[in-house]
Design an enzyme around this catalytic site. Structure first.
Site, PDB file in Angstrom:
ATOM      1  N   GLU A  28       0.839  -1.213   0.000  1.00 39.16           N
ATOM      2  CA  GLU A  28       0.000   0.000   0.000  1.00 39.16           C
ATOM      3  C   GLU A  28       0.863   1.248   0.000  1.00 39.16           C
ATOM      4  O   GLU A  28       1.859   1.328   0.731  1.00 39.16           O
ATOM      5  CB  GLU A  28      -0.877  -0.042   1.262  1.00 39.16           C
ATOM      6  CG  GLU A  28      -2.290   0.382   1.026  1.00 39.16           C
ATOM      7  CD  GLU A  28      -3.079  -0.586   0.147  1.00 39.16           C
ATOM      8  OE1 GLU A  28      -3.243  -0.266  -1.051  1.00 39.16           O
ATOM      9  OE2 GLU A  28      -3.541  -1.604   0.659  1.00 39.16           O
ATOM     10  N   HIS A  29       0.454   2.213  -0.808  1.00 39.97           N
ATOM     11  CA  HIS A  29       1.174   3.484  -0.966  1.00 39.97           C
ATOM     12  C   HIS A  29       2.592   3.255  -1.487  1.00 39.97           C
ATOM     13  O   HIS A  29       3.494   4.035  -1.221  1.00 39.97           O
ATOM     14  CB  HIS A  29       1.193   4.279   0.346  1.00 39.97           C
ATOM     15  CG  HIS A  29      -0.174   4.812   0.693  1.00 39.97           C
ATOM     16  ND1 HIS A  29      -0.666   5.986   0.193  1.00 39.97           N
ATOM     17  CD2 HIS A  29      -1.165   4.278   1.445  1.00 39.97           C
ATOM     18  CE1 HIS A  29      -1.901   6.177   0.645  1.00 39.97           C
ATOM     19  NE2 HIS A  29      -2.233   5.150   1.396  1.00 39.97           N
ATOM     20  N   THR A  30       2.766   2.154  -2.183  1.00 37.28           N
ATOM     21  CA  THR A  30       4.059   1.872  -2.819  1.00 37.28           C
ATOM     22  C   THR A  30       4.011   2.230  -4.302  1.00 37.28           C
ATOM     23  O   THR A  30       5.054   2.462  -4.911  1.00 37.28           O
ATOM     24  CB  THR A  30       4.405   0.372  -2.695  1.00 37.28           C
ATOM     25  OG1 THR A  30       3.244  -0.375  -3.064  1.00 37.28           O
ATOM     26  CG2 THR A  30       4.806   0.007  -1.286  1.00 37.28           C
ATOM     27  N   GLU A 155      -7.491  10.586 -13.796  1.00 37.67           N
ATOM     28  CA  GLU A 155      -7.539  10.898 -12.356  1.00 37.67           C
ATOM     29  C   GLU A 155      -6.542  12.007 -12.023  1.00 37.67           C
ATOM     30  O   GLU A 155      -6.861  12.948 -11.305  1.00 37.67           O
ATOM     31  CB  GLU A 155      -7.179   9.657 -11.529  1.00 37.67           C
ATOM     32  CG  GLU A 155      -8.148   8.513 -11.697  1.00 37.67           C
ATOM     33  CD  GLU A 155      -8.931   8.212 -10.432  1.00 37.67           C
ATOM     34  OE1 GLU A 155      -9.115   9.124  -9.604  1.00 37.67           O
ATOM     35  OE2 GLU A 155      -9.356   7.056 -10.303  1.00 37.67           O
ATOM     36  N   ASP A 167      -4.497   0.578  -9.250  1.00 41.38           N
ATOM     37  CA  ASP A 167      -5.912   0.216  -9.405  1.00 41.38           C
ATOM     38  C   ASP A 167      -6.266  -0.056 -10.859  1.00 41.38           C
ATOM     39  O   ASP A 167      -6.938  -1.034 -11.188  1.00 41.38           O
ATOM     40  CB  ASP A 167      -6.806   1.351  -8.880  1.00 41.38           C
ATOM     41  CG  ASP A 167      -6.472   1.714  -7.453  1.00 41.38           C
ATOM     42  OD1 ASP A 167      -5.718   0.961  -6.811  1.00 41.38           O
ATOM     43  OD2 ASP A 167      -6.949   2.758  -6.976  1.00 41.38           O
TER      44      ASP A 167
HETATM   45  C1  GLA Z   1      -5.431   4.413  -3.889  1.00 43.38           C
HETATM   46  C2  GLA Z   1      -4.730   4.818  -5.179  1.00 43.38           C
HETATM   47  C3  GLA Z   1      -3.645   3.800  -5.563  1.00 43.38           C
HETATM   48  C4  GLA Z   1      -2.727   3.492  -4.388  1.00 43.38           C
HETATM   49  C5  GLA Z   1      -3.529   3.199  -3.124  1.00 43.38           C
HETATM   50  C6  GLA Z   1      -2.660   3.048  -1.912  1.00 43.38           C
HETATM   51  O1  GLA Z   1      -6.169   3.253  -4.118  1.00 43.38           O
HETATM   52  O2  GLA Z   1      -5.653   4.907  -6.224  1.00 43.38           O
HETATM   53  O3  GLA Z   1      -2.919   4.263  -6.660  1.00 43.38           O
HETATM   54  O4  GLA Z   1      -1.810   4.519  -4.186  1.00 43.38           O
HETATM   55  O5  GLA Z   1      -4.493   4.205  -2.865  1.00 43.38           O
HETATM   56  O6  GLA Z   1      -1.893   1.904  -2.021  1.00 43.38           O
END
Ligand code: GLA
Length: 367
Positions: A28-30, A155, A167
Site C-alpha cells: 500500500e502506498h508503494t 484521475e 488500481d
Molecule cells: C489508492 C490509489 C492507488 C494506491 C492506493 C494506496 O487506491 O488509487 O494508486 O496509491 O491508494 O496503495
C-alpha cells in the site's frame, strides 16, 4: 441494464461492458513510489451500456440499485470538472481527444455495485469499464495496459487525484483467481494463483468514506514521499532497499519512507508465501503491513483499527489489514478455507458494537 437503456434512449445499446473493483492484499502506498503491489479483484462491478451518436453530444445516466436514474449531458470539447461522477467520463473524452483517439458523441448508462469511498477503486472500475465501452463502440486500437495508463491520467490530470497506477492495472489486467504481482516501476506483472484450498478471503467495508482528491491526506502523503526522495537524493523511494538508509531524515519523513521501504519488502515476501502456500506467513505480513500503515504512514482510522483488531481475535484468521488509500474504507483479511463468511459475520457483529458506522461484508459477496 439493456432494458433501462432502451427506456432512456429509445434503442438497445451498441455494447455493454464491465469492470470489477479491486482489493489490494498487500503493498500500500508503494505504487507512486515505484514499488510493488499485490491486488486481486472483487465480485462487485461497474457496468456501462453505450451507443455512439452522430453528433458531438454526450448523454450520461447512472442507475442506482433502486432503479432511480440521474442524468447529465455535455458536448465533446466542452468538458469541465464539476466534482461529481460525470467528471470521470468527461476526463476520458477530454484526454482521448487530446491523444487523437477518434470518438463521437454517445448515449451511455452506468450502473455500479462497487461501493464508493470504500478503498476498492470504484473510480478505476468506472474508468476502465467506460474505456472498454468506448474502445468497443468506436473500434479503438488500445490494449489493456494503454487503457490503464489513460485512466490513471484522467484521475491525475482532470479529476485532481494524484493516484498511482495500481488500481487501473489491477482492474484492466487482473482476474478473480489470481493476485497480480505488479512492479509499478516498469509495469511488468505476474499472476500468482490464489490457493483456495489453503485460504479464504474476506473484505469488510467500515462505512467510513474516504476521498482521494486535492486537500485530502492522500495527496499530502504523496508530497511527503516526494520530499523524502528529495532529501535522500534518490529518484524514487523504491531505490532504497534497507530502512537503515533512512536514519538522518527528519522524523516525519523517516516514518513515511520507512513504511514504503518495508512494505516493498513485505510484498516480495508475500509473493513467496503465496507461492509456497504458507498462509501463516502471508497473514503475518498483512498484520505487519497494517501496523506500518497505522503507525508510520498514519492513514488508518479508529474504526478500521477496531475491525482489524476484531479480525485478529478470530483463531481461523491468518491476518488482516487496512486496504486501499486509507482514511476510512475497508479491511482485507485471509483465513482458513471456506471460513470467510462466518468469520466476517462475527467480526462485523462485534465491531458494530464498538463504533457508530455500520460495517458491511463485501467479500464473500452476500447472496
Ligand atoms: C489508492 C490509489 C492507488 C494506491 C492506493 C494506496 O487506491 O488509487 O494508486 O496509491 O491508494 O496503495
Amino acid at each position: 441494464m439493456k432494458n433501462a437503456f432502451h427506456k432512456l434512449y429509445g434503442s438497445m445499446p451498441a455494447c455493454t461492458t464491465e469492470a470489477p473493483g479491486r482489493v489490494n492484499l498487500i503493498g500500500e502506498h508503494t505504487d507512486y513510489n515505484g514499488g510493488f503491489v499485490l491486488p486481486t479483484l472483487i465480485p462487485q462491478k461497474t457496468l456501462v451500456s453505450l451507443s455512439p451518436r452522430t453528433d458531438r453530444k454526450v448523454h450520461l445516466a447512472t442507475m442506482d440499485r433502486d432503479g432511480s436514474i440521474r442524468r447529465f449531458h455535455y458536448y465533446l470539447g466542452e468538458e469541465t470538472a464539476q466534482d461529481g461522477w460525470g467528471d470521470y467520463v468527461q476526463g476520458l473524452t477530454w484526454l482521448w481527444a487530446r491523444e487523437g483517439q477518434p470518438i463521437q458523441g454517445f448515449d451511455a448508462l452506468i450502473s455500479s455495485h462497487v461501493p464508493m469511498g470504500a478503498g476498492l477503486s470504484s473510480s478505476a472500475a468506472l474508468l476502465v469499464a467506460f474505456s472498454r465501452a468506448l474502445r468497443q463502440a468506436f473500434s479503438l486500437d488500445l490494449d489493456d495496459v494503454q487503457i490503464a495508463l489513460l485512466c490513471q491520467r484522467v484521475e491525475n490530470e482532470f479529476v485532481g487525484a494524484r493516484v498511482g497506477i495500481m488500481d487501473q492495472m489491477a482492474i484492466s489486467l487482473g482476474d478473480h483467481n489470481h493476485a497480480l504481482f505488479l512492479d509499478t516501476r516498469d509495469l511488468s506483472s505476474r499472476r500468482i494463483p490464489l490457493p483456495w484450498d489453503k485460504m479464504d478471503l474476506f473484505v469488510i467495508n467500515s462505512g467510513v468514506r474516504h476521498r482521494l482528491m486535492e486537500g485530502g491526506g492522500y495527496n499530502s502523503r504523496r508530497s511527503e514521499c516526494e520530499e523524502a526522495t528529495h532529501l535522500l537524493n534518490v529518484k524514487q523511494l523504491r531505490d532504497i532497499e534497507a530502512p537503515h538508509r533512512l536514519t538522518g531524515l527528519p522524523d516525519l519523513y523517516q516514518k513515511r519512507a520507512r513504511h514504503v521501504v518495508t512494505e516493498n519488502q513485505r510484498v516480495l515476501d508475500a509473493v513467496q508465501a503465496l507461492e509456497s502456500g504458507d498462509m501463516k506467513r502471508l497473514g503475518q505480513l498483512m498484520r505487519e503491513s497494517h501496523t506500518s500503515m497505522r503507525d508510520d504512514y498514519e492513514v488508518s482510522v479508529p474504526e478500521i483499527d477496531i475491525l482489524v483488531e476484531e479480525a485478529l481475535r478470530e483463531p481461523q484468521v491468518f491476518g488482516a489489514r487496512l486496504t486501499g488509500g486509507g482514511f476510512g474504507g475497508s479491511i482485507v483479511g485471509i483465513c482458513e478455507p471456506k471460513q470467510a463468511l462466518s468469520v466476517a459475520s462475527r467480526i462485523v457483529e462485534r465491531a458494530s458494537q464498538r463504533f457508530d458506522e455500520t460495517p458491511t461484508i463485501l467479500v464473500p459477496e452476500p447472496s
